[in-house]
Design an enzyme around this catalytic site. Structure first.
Site, PDB file in Angstrom:
ATOM      1  CB  CYS A 199       0.314   1.840   4.135  1.00  0.00           C
ATOM      2  SG  CYS A 199      -1.346   1.169   4.011  1.00  0.00           S
ATOM      3  CB  CYS A 240      -0.911  -0.046   1.223  1.00  0.00           C
ATOM      4  SG  CYS A 240      -1.783   1.477   1.561  1.00  0.00           S
TER       5      CYS A 240
END
Length: 193
Positions: free
Chosen positions: A119, A116
């Protein structure tokens, strides 16, 4: 395709400025020298870019001089990584009960995944908040790929998701990579309760 290539002309930056003329009295050509106008090229050296001034004097097969004048500007600066950052610990499904639900202080948990991109953007923010609110709040990260049971229990469908727990109960959740100020205001709201 051939007609397209025939119609495209490309100008050269440097052409040899050699004018050869053959006089009727001698068989050897005479060569005239001309100075070529300087050309500027973009040059990269690490994180700096600059324009290089390249000047050449040309003659028939001899003595080419090249002068390069350099003056640079920084294109991108690296982040300061020397500051001691607080590493927020990772949790697993087995540690969830004792570390989060039985905690005596509020807990912020970041649900994330290694693939991600957002993230990775929010990790340093959570690390800095853990440093700023040390002792008042606990901070943990949980990898949803390695701990899917906890992620399913709380309905995590997108990452990053930040959930705040207080007294063993889910109090608030924030989905997506949000600015530091958003997380900070949410944390402060649970400190005054």
């Amino acid at each position: 395709m051939a007609s397209l290539l025939d119609s495209v002309t490309v100008t050269r930056v440097f052409s040899l400025p050699i004018a050869a003329s053959v006089s009727s009295s001698s068989a050897a050509p005479s060569v005239s020298r001309r100075r070529i106008s300087p050309a500027r090229f973009l040059e990269f050296r690490g994180l700096k870019s600059s324009r290089s001034l390249v000047t050449q004097s040309a003659s028939l097969g001899a003595n080419r001089r090249t002068r390069i004048a350099r003056g640079g500007r920084i294109a991108c600066e690296a982040q300061d990584t020397t500051a001691a950052a607080v590493e927020v610990p990772n949790l697993s499904d087995s540690e969830w009960q004792t570390k989060v639900l039985e905690s005596d202080v509020p807990v912020l948990v970041e649900f994330w995944a290694p693939w991600c991109g957002p993230c990775r953007m929010i990790h340093p923010i959570v690390d800095q908040l853990a440093k700023d609110f040390a002792g008042k709040f606990k901070f943990y990260k949980i990898n949803t790929d390695e701990s899917p049971n906890t992620a399913n229990r709380y309905g995590i469908r997108s990452v990053p998701t930040v959930i705040i727990f207080k007294g063993g109960e889910k109090k608030d959740s924030i989905i997506g990579a949000v600015p530091r100020e958003t997380l900070e205001k949410t944390i402060e709201r649970f400190l005054v309760e």
